[in-house]
Design a protein around this motif. Structure first.
Motif, PDB file in Angstrom:
ATOM      1  N   ARG A  69       0.839  -1.195   0.000  1.00 50.11           N
ATOM      2  CA  ARG A  69       0.000   0.000   0.000  1.00 50.11           C
ATOM      3  C   ARG A  69       0.876   1.247   0.000  1.00 50.11           C
ATOM      4  O   ARG A  69       1.995   1.231   0.513  1.00 50.11           O
ATOM      5  N   ARG A 108     -11.627   2.288   0.952  1.00 50.44           N
ATOM      6  CA  ARG A 108     -12.354   1.760  -0.206  1.00 50.44           C
ATOM      7  C   ARG A 108     -11.495   0.792  -1.017  1.00 50.44           C
ATOM      8  O   ARG A 108     -10.277   0.960  -1.120  1.00 50.44           O
ATOM      9  N   SER A 109     -12.137  -0.197  -1.605  1.00 50.26           N
ATOM     10  CA  SER A 109     -11.473  -1.107  -2.540  1.00 50.26           C
ATOM     11  C   SER A 109     -11.463  -0.480  -3.927  1.00 50.26           C
ATOM     12  O   SER A 109     -12.115   0.555  -4.173  1.00 50.26           O
ATOM     13  N   GLN A 136      -3.744  -9.372  -5.756  1.00 49.09           N
ATOM     14  CA  GLN A 136      -2.709  -8.529  -5.185  1.00 49.09           C
ATOM     15  C   GLN A 136      -1.371  -8.815  -5.850  1.00 49.09           C
ATOM     16  O   GLN A 136      -1.206  -9.804  -6.547  1.00 49.09           O
ATOM     17  N   ASP A 184      -8.756  -7.080  -8.981  1.00 46.53           N
ATOM     18  CA  ASP A 184      -8.852  -8.208  -8.057  1.00 46.53           C
ATOM     19  C   ASP A 184      -7.449  -8.726  -7.785  1.00 46.53           C
ATOM     20  O   ASP A 184      -6.541  -8.586  -8.604  1.00 46.53           O
ATOM     21  N   ILE A 242      -6.125   0.178  -1.198  1.00 46.51           N
ATOM     22  CA  ILE A 242      -5.957  -0.565  -2.448  1.00 46.51           C
ATOM     23  C   ILE A 242      -4.502  -1.001  -2.624  1.00 46.51           C
ATOM     24  O   ILE A 242      -3.581  -0.323  -2.155  1.00 46.51           O
TER      25      ILE A 242
END
Length: 733
Positions: free
Chosen positions: A416, A516-517, A473, A471, A445
């Motif tokens: 992040r 938030r995503s 990582q 979607d 995110i």
């Protein structure tokens, strides 16, 4: 070389490549990660949508990345950081009639490693994957691989192991390619031909590996080689034009040095300045630079050859160590080590990429300097931070150790964009118990490959651009991380919000300001949400991008008034077996950075260029202007590139100041390597036997403790009593 020798080498290369044609299913060798072989000279391309902004005329977009000339066979190890450097560029050629013609070019960087590998028909450098796997899995194979490399390097007089596969930058009329295992390599734009190594030798004969030796003094010329190692991420100051970089090595102290080369090529007082506060060999990929300071990252990712003796991987994330950050003045000369101020965080962390840093003065604004009556209060730092080491393993296509996997799940650890604030003044109003006053994530995110506008860098500013995924990582081990969204984050707004939340006790260390995503941000963006602190440009389904670079508009009216440029690949072109065919091709996107928050991302597209070939997913991007290309120093065909090279004349090694590329090719491919091929095997096995004896001793096998003398190529190497783990630990190893 004769035509017969040239033909023989070509046949050897083709046979080796065909042997590897059973394409590995390793996630970073499959699909559009698969390496390419074909090189292109400047090839005119078609503009299939939109326009090419006039600001790009005469400039060139570049992207460096690892591309194995000899990819491994199925079942062999591989790592995303492996591979030879290949520069993919689009040159925006200006025509006499005013048209701008995009021309694609790609070239392998002709490093010594690549030249020797071509001659031998296999890659020379061991995969990084072999350095992170548990040593118990294959100790003998690892030792043989490492010693084979050492032997070939020694017999070939090959003192430079750089594959120049990380990024490119422009400084002092030179285009340079980087990699942390050696010096920078000089290239020629726009053709991207290799010119020679850059050691920053000044008029006094001082340079990396030449002049006064700082690194590994007891190792002689081996220490000179280590002194040449430089970070893969040097920084160019937008105000002074200084090139700021550090060097690190894993064999001899000082393990880290700091250097500044001015715009005109002269040295700052900070050149090869030792930083003794780093007491263990570490892997350091990036650092932070503000207008007045550098930030050295002394993190728990150790990289020590002697870890093998302790039954640990050579590249080992030691969770018992703290995360340390050393802040030093830009022109630190190394004489007063107290000028390096160390900050410690008890939580281990992993940082491969930094976004930016800036100095804070009174009232929380950009530090203006003491001559303006200001005081330095803090140094602010943006970085892409992991809290576990999963990425190191994932990039090798392997799972992390179970304990690390479990911790990653508990922490919900993804990379992040993180803000850290280092207090430099006792009267700092935000200072409490810890001099690291803040350490929080700006957003929830996944975020990596950070980019800022160069003209705003190293100072207080708003925006950080980067890459994310709808979607998944970045540290997924079972499939290569594929970027499908480009992000713009208002870092300044989220930083201020985070500091306010911290003061109210509603934001704790390592928590996210914006939770938030990616999906939630996109949904609100399409609905016209007023919260534009995070804006996402989402690519069409099956289309994946790479790191962008920001190019400002002429007479820009705001920080984000400009363009993001990056390569994309449509995976609809993949074959049924998931492999990318040679007939498939990539595109170049030009996106308006000020319109990334549009409800429809296509509205932000300025232009799309169709390329003639596929650009594999890779590493870092840069952009050089028309003025920079035109300013490049003219290089004659012979003896005009000032570099330093290790030559082998009989049994004598000398160092030369001027060697051109033709000489390098002829010597390395026709003479030196031929001798290495004849003599490597016997010497290799002698080294294997001697080191294996040392390992047996260290593991407790009972053998006489009498000194043993082994004669290797006429030189005598004396080994004394066994190096016990206790003795190694007592030396900080």
């Amino acid at each position: 070389m004769s035509d017969e020798e040239t033909k023989k080498i070509a046949l050897l290369e083709q046979a080796a490549y065909e042997k590897k044609s059973e394409l590995s299913q390793h996630p970073y060798l499959a699909g559009n990660f698969r390496p390419i072989r074909k090189e292109f000279d400047l090839f005119p391309c078609e503009l299939v949508q939109g326009i090419i902004p006039v600001e790009l005329a005469g400039g060139q977009y570049l992207r460096n990345g690892a591309n194995a000339y000899f990819p491994p066979s199925a079942g062999e190890g591989y790592h995303f950081f492996d591979g030879d450097g290949v520069i993919h560029g689009v040159y925006f050629r200006r025509e006499a009639d005013g048209r701008i013609v995009p021309c694609y070019v790609n070239k392998f960087v002709q490093t010594d490693v690549l030249l020797v590998s071509k001659k031998r028909g296999r890659t020379l450098i061991p995969t990084i994957a072999s350095l992170i796997a548990p040593i118990s899995n294959y100790p003998v194979k690892l030792l043989v691989t490492l010693l084979r490399t050492i032997s070939i390097c020694y017999l070939s007089s090959l003192s430079r192991l750089s594959v120049a596969n990380t990024t490119t930058l422009f400084h002092n009329q030179k285009l340079l390619a980087t990699c942390e295992s050696g010096p920078m390599m000089r290239l020629r734009a726009p053709e991207l031909e290799t010119e020679g190594w850059e050691l920053f030798v000044d008029e006094h004969g001082e340079g990396l590996g030449v002049g006064k030796q700082v690194v590994g003094k007891k190792l002689g010329k081996s220490g000179q080689m280590l002194e040449e190692w430089t970070t893969g991420h040097p920084k160019i100051c937008p105000v002074t034009g200084d090139l700021v970089f550090y060097g690190y090595n894993i064999f001899a102290p000082p393990y880290v040095t700091h250097s500044v080369v001015r715009k005109d090529g002269t040295h700052s007082p900070s050149f090869k300045s030792p930083i003794y506060g780093v007491q263990r060999p570490k892997m350091m990929h990036d650092f932070g630079v503000s207008l007045h300071h550098s930030i050295i990252l002394d993190l728990p990712l150790t990289m020590n050859p002697l870890n093998i003796v302790l039954a640990q991987p050579m590249l080992h994330f030691n969770r018992s160590l703290k995360s340390r950050f050393g802040i030093l003045p830009r022109h630190f000369d190394g004489n007063d080590q107290d000028q390096v101020k160390w900050f410690e965080d008890d939580e281990p962390s992993l940082i491969f990429h930094t976004a930016d840093a800036w100095d804070e003065g009174l009232n929380g604004q950009q530090y203006r300097g003491e001559q303006e009556g200001d005081k330095l209060v803090a140094v602010n730092f943006y970085c892409c931070r992991f809290r576990t080491s999963k990425l190191v393993f994932a990039a090798g296509g392997m799972p992390a150790p179970e304990a690390e996997e479990k911790l990653s799940r508990e922490l919900s650890d993804v990379v992040r964009l993180t803000y850290m604030r280092f207090s430099m003044l006792e009267q700092d109003p935000l200072r409490q118990d810890n001099m690291i006053t803040h350490a929080f994530c700006l957003s929830a995110i996944p975020f990596d490959f950070p980019v800022v506008s160069h003209s705003y860098s190293m100072r207080q500013h708003r925006f950080v651009y980067g890459c994310t995924l709808r979607d998944g990582q970045f540290d997924s081990a079972l499939e290569g991380a594929k970027i499908d969204c480009i992000v713009k984050i208002d870092a300044e707004a989220l930083r201020r919000r985070g500091i306010d939340m911290t003061s109210k006790g509603v934001l704790q260390k390592s928590e996210e300001v914006d939770k938030r995503s990616v999906a939630e941000v996109l949904a609100q963006q399409r609905a016209g949400s007023a919260d534009d602190t995070i804006q996402v440009f989402d690519l069409p389904r099956e289309v994946h991008g790479q790191e962008p670079v920001f190019v400002p508009r002429a007479n820009a009216q705001s920080e984000d008034d400009g363009f993001l440029i990056f390569y994309v690949y449509d995976e609809a072109q993949l074959l049924p077996n998931g492999q990318a065919p040679d007939s498939s091709a990539s595109q170049l996107y030009i996106v308006d950075a000020s319109k990334m928050g549009c409800a429809n991302s296509e509205d932000a597209i300025v232009g799309i260029v169709q390329l003639p070939a596929r650009v594999p997913y890779g590493l870092h991007s840069s952009y050089i202007t028309a003025e920079q290309i035109e300013s490049q120093l003219q290089v004659d065909n012979r003896n005009a590139v000032v570099i330093q090279e290790a030559l082998k004349v009989g049994k004598t090694r000398t160092r030369s100041a001027t060697v051109d590329m033709a000489d390098r090719h002829e010597r390395l491919e026709a003479e030196v390597v031929r001798e290495a091929a004849r003599q490597t095997d016997l010497t290799l096995w002698m080294w294997c036997a001697s080191l294996f004896w040392v390992l047996l001793q260290s593991m407790g096998f009972s053998t006489p403790r009498t000194p043993t003398t082994i004669d290797i190529k006429g030189s005598r190497a004396r080994m004394s009593q066994r190096p016990t783990p206790q003795r190694l630990l007592s030396h900080g190893l």
